[in-house]
Structure formats: structure tokens, C-alpha cells
Write a protein that holds these residues in place. Sequence first.
Motif, PDB file in Angstrom:
ATOM      1  N   ASP A  21       7.238  -5.495  -2.447  1.00  0.00           N
ATOM      2  CA  ASP A  21       6.461  -5.048  -3.381  1.00  0.00           C
ATOM      3  C   ASP A  21       7.312  -5.194  -4.858  1.00  0.00           C
ATOM      4  O   ASP A  21       8.080  -4.213  -4.846  1.00  0.00           O
ATOM      5  N   SER A  22       7.118  -5.899  -5.722  1.00  0.00           N
ATOM      6  CA  SER A  22       7.913  -6.282  -6.819  1.00  0.00           C
ATOM      7  C   SER A  22       7.308  -5.476  -8.111  1.00  0.00           C
ATOM      8  O   SER A  22       8.054  -5.115  -9.062  1.00  0.00           O
ATOM      9  N   ASN A  23       6.149  -4.991  -8.029  1.00  0.00           N
ATOM     10  CA  ASN A  23       5.452  -4.267  -9.164  1.00  0.00           C
ATOM     11  C   ASN A  23       4.993  -2.858  -8.902  1.00  0.00           C
ATOM     12  O   ASN A  23       4.301  -2.399  -9.807  1.00  0.00           O
ATOM     13  N   ASP A  25       2.834  -1.489  -7.084  1.00  0.00           N
ATOM     14  CA  ASP A  25       1.502  -1.063  -6.693  1.00  0.00           C
ATOM     15  C   ASP A  25       1.278  -0.760  -5.333  1.00  0.00           C
ATOM     16  O   ASP A  25       0.329  -0.621  -4.792  1.00  0.00           O
ATOM     17  N   ILE A  27       1.894  -2.690  -2.800  1.00  0.00           N
ATOM     18  CA  ILE A  27       1.291  -3.926  -2.159  1.00  0.00           C
ATOM     19  C   ILE A  27       2.277  -5.000  -2.137  1.00  0.00           C
ATOM     20  O   ILE A  27       2.577  -5.421  -3.275  1.00  0.00           O
ATOM     21  N   GLY A  28       2.747  -5.607  -1.184  1.00  0.00           N
ATOM     22  CA  GLY A  28       3.780  -6.728  -0.915  1.00  0.00           C
ATOM     23  C   GLY A  28       3.090  -7.962  -1.948  1.00  0.00           C
ATOM     24  O   GLY A  28       1.880  -8.091  -2.026  1.00  0.00           O
ATOM     25  N   ASP A  29       4.118  -8.705  -2.538  1.00  0.00           N
ATOM     26  CA  ASP A  29       3.298  -9.845  -3.516  1.00  0.00           C
ATOM     27  C   ASP A  29       4.428 -10.933  -3.398  1.00  0.00           C
ATOM     28  O   ASP A  29       5.446 -10.918  -2.759  1.00  0.00           O
ATOM     29  N   GLU A  74      -3.897  -9.352  -5.719  1.00  0.00           N
ATOM     30  CA  GLU A  74      -2.613  -8.339  -5.540  1.00  0.00           C
ATOM     31  C   GLU A  74      -1.444  -9.015  -5.355  1.00  0.00           C
ATOM     32  O   GLU A  74      -0.263  -8.469  -5.532  1.00  0.00           O
TER      33      GLU A  74
END
Length: 559
Positions: A21-23, A25, A27-29, A74
Motif C-alpha cells: 500500500d503506497s498511500n 489507505d 489497500i495495496g495498489d 483503490e
Amino acid sequence: MERRWWKEAVVYQIYPRSFMDSNGDGIGDLQGIMMKLDYLQTLGIDVVWLSPIYQSPNDDNGYDISDYCSVMSEFGTMADFERLLKALHERGMRLVMDLVVNHTSDEHEWFVESRSSKDNPKREYYIWRQGRNGQPPTNWESAFKGSVWEYDANTDEYYLHLFSKKQPDLNWENEAVRKEIYEMMKWWLDKGVDGFRMDVINLISKDPAFPDGYVYPGKQYGDGSPYIMNRSRSHEFLREMNREVLAHYDIMTVGEAPGVNPDQAKLYTGQKRNELQMVFQFEHVDLGGGSEGKWSDGSWKLTDLKHILTKWQKGLEDDGWNSLYWNNHDQPRAVSRFSDDGMYREVSAKMLATCLHMMQGTPYIYQGEELGMTNVAFHQLDEYRDIETINAYHELVYSRGWSHDQMMAAIHARGRDNARTPMQWNHSKHAGFTSGTPWIAVNPNYPQINAEDSINDPTSIFHYYRTLIGLRKKYSIVVYGRYDLLFPEDERIFAYTRTLGEEKLLVLCNFTADAADFSLSEEFIRKSVKLLISNYNQRDEDGINEAPLRPYECRVYHL
Ligand code: TEU
Ligand code: CA
């Protein structure tokens, strides 16, 4: 046998929601995946298979697509996707997408149209039938429990959904549907995508008479062919897809085919069939299923596992091609399912990897498998996220009288969330997966099992996988050699040879925590041998070490 890049490749499956998860939230992205390309390149994999990244309400975590041509909010933007694809290509890696076209989300515009009225132009994009005296059209059971038919009062008809009610099945008998799908596939391939993993592709064609008696594939291994596949037009549709789309690109295709046996797999993957290159079969991962499929007793015998995998090695040795996997986003963690996730975790994870990667076929590594990640045992149902698990709990506990403990034990053993807890990157909070609150809890064993420690430990499972992958690159016998099983009746040792001309590999794997003795025939004694890999330190000698195999010990010799 024809040489092909996808036969020589090692594939790494990413479940983006749980990868990185980069941001913040939780959730992986896609940007998170970008942050880990050095990690993937160090591992030495050739192809990345992304589980679905398309727009989706996530009723089944992306396997319910509401727009095939946009990226799930997401996960990021189409620009993020294009940056990721370019970055992988620049590093000499390929990217395979997950094509889910047996069904869409019920929020896809096609279904919104189709359900709006009986004479809507898109009505026949899906499968609608009248009920029978107030009952569903057939007695078929969904993979996620309950009937496969959902009543729609608005038009007084039922629609078919083999999976969740938010995943209505597309009507592949309808040429307009097929054309829309082929256009969408070309749209992605023209962006430079290197192929597709095709979700339940053997289920796309149903017997239009919709007879009773069909039961979800996993329960019908007896004849290895779910009812609908016997009468299906799936081969006709795949040959059309090949003519219209696949044949025009240098790509890799693998069809997920629950319930297939080797003879059927040859019809999907034979060189002259012009359909797909390989399939995912399920016979080994479904070992030990009982009346309630995977939720009932999961015990299995090594001789059964050897019989199944040998049947597949021999069944496709002269035509078609095997995929090789122990786990994916639907299966429990390999080391928990097939070996020992306790005191012998490291050595047995290496043994499992060796047993699989020295076989003939394209190996698939599921994210975290290279770290020896294990199953998780959440105590409460509300810590789980998977619709299959939650529906099964409600059905078996509330309607079939299973106890909470019995069901939780079944979930701990075979639930899909075992594979969906976040990747364990390091010792920091949430294993470095997210700076926020993860969508599903991280396995509490991440301080002991994480990528940072593995990369810094040359004896780790991670570096062992790198060596295995390196052997596949260096020795073409690993890709093209003929497989032959040894000691078929032995309940402790899985041993086999690979033969290519005068060359031989000897693979010895102890699947137990006990010492396992063996004796080899003359042919192995005389030759000069080279130990290619082992998960124990071997005495330095020029012959084959015939000492009993230590717990979960594996040895691979090149003769
Ligand atoms: O899985 C199809 C399938 O066979 C699964 O039902 C699997 O066998 C079962 O969950 C094991 O317990 C594909 C996808 O891989 C899965 O994630 C989706 O839920 C399913 O199709 C519907 O798209
Ligand atoms: Ca995120």
C-alpha cells in the motif's frame, strides 16, 4: 518439443490488494507494486500475473468487474498501470492480466441494462430463465453457497450466477457478448500486455437446456469433468477467441479450469488445438475434500499426491503443457497445506519448492510463498473478509449445525484469506505493508517471517527460490526433460527423474519429519554426479549420498 519463452518462464502472482500500500489507505495498489520491482527482479522471476485490477465493487475482491477498461479506484489510475507495465518491460519482465469473463459485476453497465427490462437490447448478454413453480430453474449450487439463480422481481425471472449474486454469468452463446470481450482483450493487448490468466474459463459455456443435477465442479472429480463441460462449447469459443485475438500476439495464456483431468486439459492446451497454452488444474489442491468439499476433512496421502502430479506430468508430456503451483489467492499457504509450518517451516518450504520447480511445466510462485509465509488463524469470523468463507460459515454453522470451532478449524486449514493477509515486508507496524490500517489484519508472525530478514539471510527460502529459478535458466533439462516417478508406493519420499538425451536429473524429496531411507538402482551409482541443490548441507563427495533423507530433506543430482 518446441521451445517457447512461456515454457521457460517463472511466473509470480501478485494479489494487488495485499501486496503493498503506497498511500496509507490500507489497500495495496499499483504504485505499491512499483516500489517493489527491485525485489521481484532480485528474485529472478520473468512474468508477473496480476489478479484483477479493473474497476470493481469488490464483492469478490476484483473478480466482479464493473468496467473492464478502467483501473479499480483503490488501486490507482490507468496512468499508474501504464507506468507499471513500462517499468516491468524495461526490466525485461512481462505482465499477464487476469481475465474474468465468465461473469461480470452486477454493477457493470451491461447488467444494469440487461436487468432493466425483458426487451432491453442487452437482455441476452446474461442468462435469464423462468422459475419452476416458484422455484429456481435448476438445483445447481453456487460455489459461494445457495442457489446459482437469483430472482429478479422487476422482470419476474431468475439470472444465473455460479459465484456470488453480484457476479451474474455472461451469456457466451450470444455472439455480441463474445465480440465485446474480444474487443476488450485486444484493447489491453495493444497496450502491450503480455497475456491473460483466464478465470474459470472451462465454465463459460453452459448446457442451454439447463438440466438438473449439476453440482459445482470441485465436488465432481470422479469423472474429472463437471456436468456442463461435457456438453460445453468452450472449445469452440476458445478457438474463436484464438482466431480473433490470441493468435495475433506473442503472449502467454493460462486457463483456470476447475475439475479438468489431463485428457480434457490436452483439448485446451494441445499444440494443434489453437486454444490456450496451459491450464490450472485442481486435483492436487483439492486432495482430501469431503462431502462439504474443502471444508470437510483435508487429510491426504503422499502416494495420492504423487499419483495425481505424475498423471499430469505424463498426461501432458508429449502435447499440451503443465502449469506448476502449490498455492494462489484461493488456496491455503503451501507450507501449511503440504508440509510443516512449524519447526520445519524453512527446510520444508525449500523442499516443496524443489519438488515443484524441478518438474516439467511453468512454475507459478504466489506472493509470500518465497518467504515461507504461513496460514493465519484469526479467532473471530469478523476478522475474515472472503465472501466464500463468510457464506460457508453462515451456511454450515447456521443451517447445517456445524459448531463454531469446527468451522473455524476448517477456515484455518483451507480458507482463501490464508493467502490474502498482507505481504510481510519487514518488522515495522503491519509488516511495512501499510502506514494505515490494513483492509485485513497482517499475520502476527511477521516479526519472524518477512522479506527484509529473508533478503539479508543468504540461507533463506527467498535465496533458495533464486537458486531454483537460476537452475531452470541454466539447465534446459529442467524445462524439457521427460519426467519419470521413482518409488511410487513410498509414503515418505517423492522421488523422480528427468531425462533429456543422455542427461538425467534425480530429485529426492522427503515429505515427512522422519528420516527416510531409500535405495537406488545401479544406473545411478556408476555415473559421475553433481549435486545441483539441497536444503541441507551435504558432505562433499562425488557420488550420490545414499544416506537416509533427513526431515523434509531434498537433494537434486545432475548425472
Ligand atoms: O476461482 C474459481 C474457483 O474454482 C474458486 O471457486 C476456487 O476453486 C475456490 O474458491 C477454492 O475454494 C476463480 C478465482 O480464482 C476466485 O478468486 C473467484 O472467487 C472465482 O473464480 C470467481 O471469479
Ligand atoms: Ca493504497
